[in-house]
Design a protein around this motif. Structure first.
Motif, PDB file in Angstrom:
ATOM      1  N   HIS A 116      -2.360 -53.278  16.013  1.00  0.00           N
ATOM      2  CA  HIS A 116      -2.502 -52.214  15.009  1.00  0.00           C
ATOM      3  C   HIS A 116      -1.158 -51.570  14.684  1.00  0.00           C
ATOM      4  N   PRO A 117      -0.258 -52.353  14.123  1.00  0.00           N
ATOM      5  CA  PRO A 117       1.063 -51.787  13.793  1.00  0.00           C
ATOM      6  C   PRO A 117       0.979 -50.696  12.737  1.00  0.00           C
ATOM      7  N   GLU A 118      -0.140 -50.653  12.017  1.00  0.00           N
ATOM      8  CA  GLU A 118      -0.258 -49.648  10.947  1.00  0.00           C
ATOM      9  C   GLU A 118      -0.252 -48.226  11.516  1.00  0.00           C
ATOM     10  N   LEU A 119      -0.546 -48.099  12.821  1.00  0.00           N
ATOM     11  CA  LEU A 119      -0.513 -46.770  13.439  1.00  0.00           C
ATOM     12  C   LEU A 119       0.877 -46.166  13.382  1.00  0.00           C
ATOM     13  N   PHE A 120       1.883 -47.029  13.233  1.00  0.00           N
ATOM     14  CA  PHE A 120       3.257 -46.550  13.332  1.00  0.00           C
ATOM     15  C   PHE A 120       3.948 -46.478  11.981  1.00  0.00           C
ATOM     16  N   LEU A 150       7.515 -42.376  17.282  1.00  0.00           N
ATOM     17  CA  LEU A 150       7.733 -43.615  18.027  1.00  0.00           C
ATOM     18  C   LEU A 150       7.500 -44.816  17.111  1.00  0.00           C
ATOM     19  N   SER A 151       8.335 -45.836  17.276  1.00  0.00           N
ATOM     20  CA  SER A 151       8.063 -47.102  16.604  1.00  0.00           C
ATOM     21  C   SER A 151       7.115 -47.914  17.492  1.00  0.00           C
ATOM     22  N   LEU A 152       6.530 -48.939  16.932  1.00  0.00           N
ATOM     23  CA  LEU A 152       5.661 -49.805  17.741  1.00  0.00           C
ATOM     24  C   LEU A 152       6.442 -50.360  18.924  1.00  0.00           C
ATOM     25  N   THR A 153       7.690 -50.726  18.678  1.00  0.00           N
ATOM     26  CA  THR A 153       8.532 -51.268  19.753  1.00  0.00           C
ATOM     27  C   THR A 153       8.724 -50.254  20.868  1.00  0.00           C
ATOM     28  N   THR A 177       4.834 -38.562  25.635  1.00  0.00           N
ATOM     29  CA  THR A 177       5.493 -39.100  24.446  1.00  0.00           C
ATOM     30  C   THR A 177       4.569 -40.029  23.666  1.00  0.00           C
ATOM     31  N   THR A 178       3.609 -40.634  24.332  1.00  0.00           N
ATOM     32  CA  THR A 178       2.719 -41.564  23.637  1.00  0.00           C
ATOM     33  C   THR A 178       1.387 -40.932  23.257  1.00  0.00           C
ATOM     34  N   GLN A 179       1.229 -39.651  23.594  1.00  0.00           N
ATOM     35  CA  GLN A 179      -0.053 -38.970  23.400  1.00  0.00           C
ATOM     36  C   GLN A 179      -0.604 -39.117  21.978  1.00  0.00           C
ATOM     37  N   HIS A 180       0.236 -38.863  20.978  1.00  0.00           N
ATOM     38  CA  HIS A 180      -0.242 -38.891  19.598  1.00  0.00           C
ATOM     39  C   HIS A 180      -0.772 -40.273  19.223  1.00  0.00           C
ATOM     40  N   TYR A 181      -0.082 -41.295  19.679  1.00  0.00           N
ATOM     41  CA  TYR A 181      -0.473 -42.650  19.293  1.00  0.00           C
ATOM     42  C   TYR A 181      -1.700 -43.100  20.079  1.00  0.00           C
ATOM     43  N   ARG A 182      -1.846 -42.542  21.292  1.00  0.00           N
ATOM     44  CA  ARG A 182      -3.060 -42.847  22.049  1.00  0.00           C
ATOM     45  C   ARG A 182      -4.268 -42.257  21.331  1.00  0.00           C
ATOM     46  N   ARG A 183      -4.109 -41.042  20.801  1.00  0.00           N
ATOM     47  CA  ARG A 183      -5.210 -40.425  20.063  1.00  0.00           C
ATOM     48  C   ARG A 183      -5.540 -41.230  18.807  1.00  0.00           C
ATOM     49  N   ALA A 184      -4.498 -41.581  18.065  1.00  0.00           N
ATOM     50  CA  ALA A 184      -4.720 -42.326  16.828  1.00  0.00           C
ATOM     51  C   ALA A 184      -5.396 -43.668  17.119  1.00  0.00           C
ATOM     52  N   PHE A 185      -4.953 -44.304  18.184  1.00  0.00           N
ATOM     53  CA  PHE A 185      -5.536 -45.587  18.576  1.00  0.00           C
ATOM     54  C   PHE A 185      -6.989 -45.414  18.987  1.00  0.00           C
ATOM     55  N   ALA A 186      -7.259 -44.349  19.738  1.00  0.00           N
ATOM     56  CA  ALA A 186      -8.624 -44.097  20.207  1.00  0.00           C
ATOM     57  C   ALA A 186      -9.571 -43.904  19.030  1.00  0.00           C
ATOM     58  N   ILE A 187      -9.100 -43.190  18.017  1.00  0.00           N
ATOM     59  CA  ILE A 187      -9.921 -43.003  16.823  1.00  0.00           C
ATOM     60  C   ILE A 187     -10.176 -44.341  16.145  1.00  0.00           C
ATOM     61  N   LEU A 188      -9.098 -45.098  16.012  1.00  0.00           N
ATOM     62  CA  LEU A 188      -9.173 -46.352  15.255  1.00  0.00           C
ATOM     63  C   LEU A 188     -10.163 -47.330  15.868  1.00  0.00           C
ATOM     64  N   ARG A 196      -3.783 -54.314  28.955  1.00  0.00           N
ATOM     65  CA  ARG A 196      -4.772 -54.623  27.930  1.00  0.00           C
ATOM     66  C   ARG A 196      -4.636 -53.669  26.746  1.00  0.00           C
ATOM     67  N   THR A 197      -4.437 -52.400  27.042  1.00  0.00           N
ATOM     68  CA  THR A 197      -4.249 -51.428  25.968  1.00  0.00           C
ATOM     69  C   THR A 197      -2.996 -51.747  25.156  1.00  0.00           C
ATOM     70  N   ARG A 198      -1.926 -52.102  25.863  1.00  0.00           N
ATOM     71  CA  ARG A 198      -0.680 -52.429  25.158  1.00  0.00           C
ATOM     72  C   ARG A 198      -0.896 -53.590  24.190  1.00  0.00           C
ATOM     73  N   LYS A 199      -1.605 -54.605  24.644  1.00  0.00           N
ATOM     74  CA  LYS A 199      -1.808 -55.770  23.777  1.00  0.00           C
ATOM     75  C   LYS A 199      -2.690 -55.426  22.590  1.00  0.00           C
TER      76      LYS A 199
END
Lengths: 220, 220
Positions: B213-217, B76-79, B156-167, B205-208
């Motif tokens: 953190h665009p580096e996640l993508f 997924l892209s950030l967009t 579809t967003t699961q991986h990025y939610r995990r990465a974000f949670a870690i970050l 709030r999570t979306r914002k």
DNA sequence: TACGACTCGATTGGATCCAATAACAAGATG
DNA sequence: CATCTTGTTATTGGATCCAATCGAGTCGTA
């Protein structure tokens, strides 16, 4: 040039597109049996891509599959159709609001023309123009997956929209046309808030009218 | 009894479920190549149901297919991720509001317990409990296709939610837990309006924060 | 006559085999 | 030395064949 991997190069994609078109056109009504061999012959392919196509159309909600038994054109209950409209009521305003800033002036003019043309069209033409009108109003939005989801919702409810349109003689029901003209106005003023409210109203009003005609969902 | 046509009787369904689980668990990261033969061997089937499974997972948005070339775990892209969150922001409040009147008292108690437990869980446990919490809060709703759509968006967003949670070390960010407790309160008061507002706030709030953190993508 | 079990036919699900496409690498040529 | 071309190989797409499952019709029995 080219070498863009044409999606319809794959047999399954061709079959998906063809069968979807037949269902949306009303050639195949909800509940109609679909035999794999028929499709294979019709599209000049083996049953293998047909099976893939049916699975894909099931994921789209247009086809109902039962293991080891067969495939039918998907049938919606009043409850499921209402559910689709409730989802549309939330998603289409979002999509429209995103689209509005990017819509070109010619596009807005075309919307105005379509809203006019719909008033004097016969039923099948009305259904085509109505879809064109709304899809054009969404066309400025970049959100591809949101747009795809909205298209899916239109597709799965297509048959019932046609049946409803016939029942209430929709081309001659002025309310629909009033809403379309108001939406063109809000869009031409580039007012996302008004447009969102009208889009939601448009869908909500139809949903409530739909509930008044449960006979549309009776199994024949 | 039985004779309920078990969905996992079909090989393709087994493979879909298995591969989906692997992707959601993080065993397969976005961009990872998927070879049909590997899957066939792993699930003890031929490549035929594997192909069907990949097509289905592509329709779900978990896999990216390129004709005549291969399959990869979808990236997924950030967009695109933002788009998913915007859709969730509209759909999940609807689903929650529908669910609330039908939630049993034991379910509400369980929500309270989950909200507490999340505060002292490690990361992977947090992710599991968070999903349980929200899915349980939706479980009273009868709208199956809406629920399925929401689950797809979570997947579809699961991986990025995990990465974000870690970050952001999310288990120790109190805001999330505050929102969860407020939601439990609104639900226990059977107040759909407050619950809807909180659910939308939670996602918004999570979306914002995600946009920060665009580096996640970034592609690795 | 009505209900149930059984057999037969039709249709789908799966496996193996073959063809087509695309990525990769080596070599030739400017 | 770089780049284009060409041949090779690995991987996917499709067709045919076989097995499993479900439904309908028939026969038998209460």
């Amino acid at each position: 040039m080219a070498s863009t991997p044409r999606a319809d190069a794959l047999a399954s994609q061709r079959i998906v597109a063809g069968l979807r078109a037949q269902i949306l056109a009303g050639d195949l009504e909800p509940g109609a049996r679909i035999r794999q061999e028929d499709l294979a012959e019709r599209f000049g392919a083996s049953r293998l891509p047909v099976r893939e196509a049916l699975r894909l159309l099931e994921a789209e909600g247009l086809v109902r599959l039962v293991a080891n038994t067969g495939a039918w054109v998907a049938r919606l209950s009043l409850t499921e159709c209402t559910e689709a409209y409730l989802i549309r009521e939330r998603l289409e305003p979002l999509l429209l609001a995103e689209s509005i800033p990017s819509l070109s002036e010619p596009a807005v003019s075309e919307l105005d023309r379509l809203a006019d043309a719909m008033e004097f069209a016969d039923l099948e033409t009305f259904l085509v123009l109505d879809r064109q009108f709304h899809m054009l109003s969404f066309s400025g939005a970049a959100s591809e997956s949101l747009a795809a989801q909205v298209r899916r919702l239109w597709n799965t409810t297509q048959h019932y929209r046609r049946a409803f349109a016939i029942l209430v003689d929709i081309q001659h029901s002025h309310l629909t046309h009033h809403e379309h003209h108001l939406m063109v106005d809000a869009i031409s003023r580039r007012d996302p808030q008004d447009a969102e409210a009208l889009q939601a109203l448009h869908i909500r009003r139809t949903r409530k009218a739909l509930v008044e005609h449960p006979e549309l969902f009776d199994v024949a």
